[in-house]
Design a protein around this motif. Structure first.
Motif, PDB file in Angstrom:
ATOM      1  N   LEU A  88      11.800   1.291  -0.113  1.00 54.49           N
ATOM      2  CA  LEU A  88      10.388   1.275   0.222  1.00 54.49           C
ATOM      3  C   LEU A  88      10.239   1.061   1.640  1.00 54.49           C
ATOM      4  O   LEU A  88      10.009  -0.161   2.292  1.00 54.49           O
ATOM      5  N   LEU A  89       9.977   2.173   2.510  1.00 52.14           N
ATOM      6  CA  LEU A  89       9.879   1.956   3.874  1.00 52.14           C
ATOM      7  C   LEU A  89       8.446   2.065   4.382  1.00 52.14           C
ATOM      8  O   LEU A  89       7.709   2.603   3.847  1.00 52.14           O
ATOM      9  N   THR A  90       8.248   1.433   5.631  1.00 58.84           N
ATOM     10  CA  THR A  90       7.070   1.399   6.027  1.00 58.84           C
ATOM     11  C   THR A  90       6.920   2.180   7.345  1.00 58.84           C
ATOM     12  O   THR A  90       7.894   2.169   8.242  1.00 58.84           O
ATOM     13  N   ASP A  91       5.894   3.160   7.371  1.00 62.70           N
ATOM     14  CA  ASP A  91       5.464   3.843   8.625  1.00 62.70           C
ATOM     15  C   ASP A  91       4.299   3.196   9.325  1.00 62.70           C
ATOM     16  O   ASP A  91       3.260   3.224   8.942  1.00 62.70           O
TER      17      ASP A  91
ATOM     18  N   LYS B 241       2.452   2.450 -11.314  1.00 64.13           N
ATOM     19  CA  LYS B 241       1.616   3.409 -10.721  1.00 64.13           C
ATOM     20  C   LYS B 241       1.890   3.661  -9.307  1.00 64.13           C
ATOM     21  O   LYS B 241       2.037   4.905  -8.699  1.00 64.13           O
ATOM     22  N   LEU B 242       1.819   2.726  -8.631  1.00 64.81           N
ATOM     23  CA  LEU B 242       2.097   2.732  -7.028  1.00 64.81           C
ATOM     24  C   LEU B 242       3.566   3.525  -6.903  1.00 64.81           C
ATOM     25  O   LEU B 242       3.541   4.284  -5.960  1.00 64.81           O
ATOM     26  N   LEU B 243       4.481   2.778  -7.571  1.00 68.65           N
ATOM     27  CA  LEU B 243       5.905   3.339  -7.429  1.00 68.65           C
ATOM     28  C   LEU B 243       5.774   4.863  -7.836  1.00 68.65           C
ATOM     29  O   LEU B 243       6.460   5.740  -6.936  1.00 68.65           O
ATOM     30  N   ALA B 244       5.310   5.455  -8.751  1.00 70.08           N
ATOM     31  CA  ALA B 244       5.270   6.837  -9.179  1.00 70.08           C
ATOM     32  C   ALA B 244       4.580   7.575  -8.230  1.00 70.08           C
ATOM     33  O   ALA B 244       5.067   8.772  -8.076  1.00 70.08           O
ATOM     34  N   ARG B 245       3.481   6.968  -7.472  1.00 68.90           N
ATOM     35  CA  ARG B 245       2.763   7.980  -6.626  1.00 68.90           C
ATOM     36  C   ARG B 245       3.808   8.226  -5.283  1.00 68.90           C
ATOM     37  O   ARG B 245       3.890   9.337  -4.817  1.00 68.90           O
ATOM     38  N   LEU B 246       4.458   7.192  -4.909  1.00 73.89           N
ATOM     39  CA  LEU B 246       5.559   7.378  -3.918  1.00 73.89           C
ATOM     40  C   LEU B 246       6.834   8.387  -4.311  1.00 73.89           C
ATOM     41  O   LEU B 246       7.274   9.174  -3.747  1.00 73.89           O
ATOM     42  N   VAL B 247       7.296   8.116  -5.750  1.00 72.56           N
ATOM     43  CA  VAL B 247       8.301   8.960  -6.250  1.00 72.56           C
ATOM     44  C   VAL B 247       7.880  10.595  -6.177  1.00 72.56           C
ATOM     45  O   VAL B 247       8.628  11.530  -5.844  1.00 72.56           O
ATOM     46  N   ARG B 248       6.498  10.833  -6.329  1.00 71.56           N
ATOM     47  CA  ARG B 248       5.966  12.253  -6.362  1.00 71.56           C
ATOM     48  C   ARG B 248       6.132  12.824  -4.919  1.00 71.56           C
ATOM     49  O   ARG B 248       5.912  13.814  -4.854  1.00 71.56           O
ATOM     50  N   SER B 249       6.190  11.959  -4.079  1.00 71.64           N
ATOM     51  CA  SER B 249       6.253  12.400  -2.460  1.00 71.64           C
ATOM     52  C   SER B 249       7.466  11.868  -1.760  1.00 71.64           C
ATOM     53  O   SER B 249       7.389  11.607  -0.659  1.00 71.64           O
ATOM     54  N   ALA B 250       8.367  11.543  -2.578  1.00 66.56           N
ATOM     55  CA  ALA B 250       9.467  11.057  -1.936  1.00 66.56           C
ATOM     56  C   ALA B 250      10.166  11.788  -0.789  1.00 66.56           C
ATOM     57  O   ALA B 250      10.319  12.781  -0.766  1.00 66.56           O
ATOM     58  N   GLY B 251      10.352  10.813   0.169  1.00 68.24           N
ATOM     59  CA  GLY B 251      10.720  11.302   1.504  1.00 68.24           C
ATOM     60  C   GLY B 251       9.762  11.799   2.479  1.00 68.24           C
ATOM     61  O   GLY B 251       9.972  11.847   3.707  1.00 68.24           O
ATOM     62  N   ARG B 252       8.457  11.694   2.145  1.00 71.90           N
ATOM     63  CA  ARG B 252       7.293  11.981   2.949  1.00 71.90           C
ATOM     64  C   ARG B 252       6.554  10.899   2.949  1.00 71.90           C
ATOM     65  O   ARG B 252       6.277   9.952   1.973  1.00 71.90           O
ATOM     66  N   VAL B 253       5.592  10.498   4.070  1.00 70.54           N
ATOM     67  CA  VAL B 253       4.926   9.382   4.123  1.00 70.54           C
ATOM     68  C   VAL B 253       3.737   9.463   3.490  1.00 70.54           C
ATOM     69  O   VAL B 253       3.007  10.814   3.465  1.00 70.54           O
TER      70      VAL B 253
END
Length: 228
Positions: A215-218, A160-172
């Motif tokens: 999986l990058l950290t800002d 679920k966490l990865l899916a949330r990041l996929v839906r905003s791929a490239g954006r923080v």
């Protein structure tokens, strides 16, 4: 913020299908089995769209359509096994925005939802459900994550966490947004959850978890999924 959908359906299999399919598309989904349960949820918080079956244990869905329409302008999409033309006309006249007959395809359902939302002033682009970069492939619809040709096993929360990041791929995506979307709005201060699960994800996905490629950290803001 994810759009909220209320699914009113007493068939367990269909309810589970809708919950899984809509969650993958990025919707926040609530479910109700009866008219009474749906009315209680509507009093608590309004969704952005209602998906409604008709033959419910405590009444006919058309009464719920009329009740909603008297008070709110939110889109209502009826999903029912009843296929008679007169029934469809009756529902549309009562205030439903559209009528989809069971069995239905998820792609058509999503397209009709986008139309209904657009007619109410909410533009909705199809969700991003796949991601591929440097040996990592993620397919949200198939619930598959593959690294260098090898399938990876993720826990439901990790996925679920990865899916949330996929839906905003490239954006923080901020810490608070991730916590709200994955765990719920009451968890927005629990940043240790994020650190724990992001560490677990990196251990599974990254070739070198200490030097992440995907999986990058800002720092101080949130996380993003790399796209190049």
């Amino acid at each position: 913020m994810s759009l909220k959908v209320l699914v009113v359906e007493d068939d367990r299999e269909i309810r589970s299908l809708l919950l899984a399919s809509l969650s993958v598309e990025g919707f926040e989904v609530q479910t109700a089995v009866t008219v009474g349960e749906a009315e209680a949820l509507l009093r608590h918080a309004l969704p952005d769209l209602v998906l409604l079956d008709l033959g419910l244990p405590d009444g006919d869905g058309i009464e719920l359509v009329r009740t909603i329409r008297k008070r709110h302008a939110l889109p209502i999409l009826v999903v029912s096994a009843r296929h008679q033309e007169a029934e469809k006309i009756r529902l549309l006249d009562a205030g439903a925005d559209d009528y989809l007959t069971k069995p239905f395809g998820v792609a058509e359902l999503l397209a009709r939802m986008r139309v209904a939302l657009r007619h109410r002033g909410t533009a909705l682009a199809p969700a991003v459900t796949t991601h591929e970069l440097d040996g990592l492939r993620i397919d949200l619809e198939a619930r598959q994550v593959v690294r260098d040709g090898e399938p990876l096993h993720l826990t439901p929360t990790e996925f679920k966490l990865l899916a949330r990041l996929v839906r905003s791929a490239g954006r923080v995506v901020t810490h608070r947004q991730l916590l709200a979307d994955v765990w719920g709005p009451e968890f927005t201060e629990h940043t240790h959850y994020l650190r724990l699960y992001m560490g677990q994800l990196r251990a599974k996905i990254e070739r070198a978890p200490a030097e992440p490629r995907h999986l990058l950290t800002d720092t101080g803001v949130g996380y993003r999924l790399a796209v190049d």
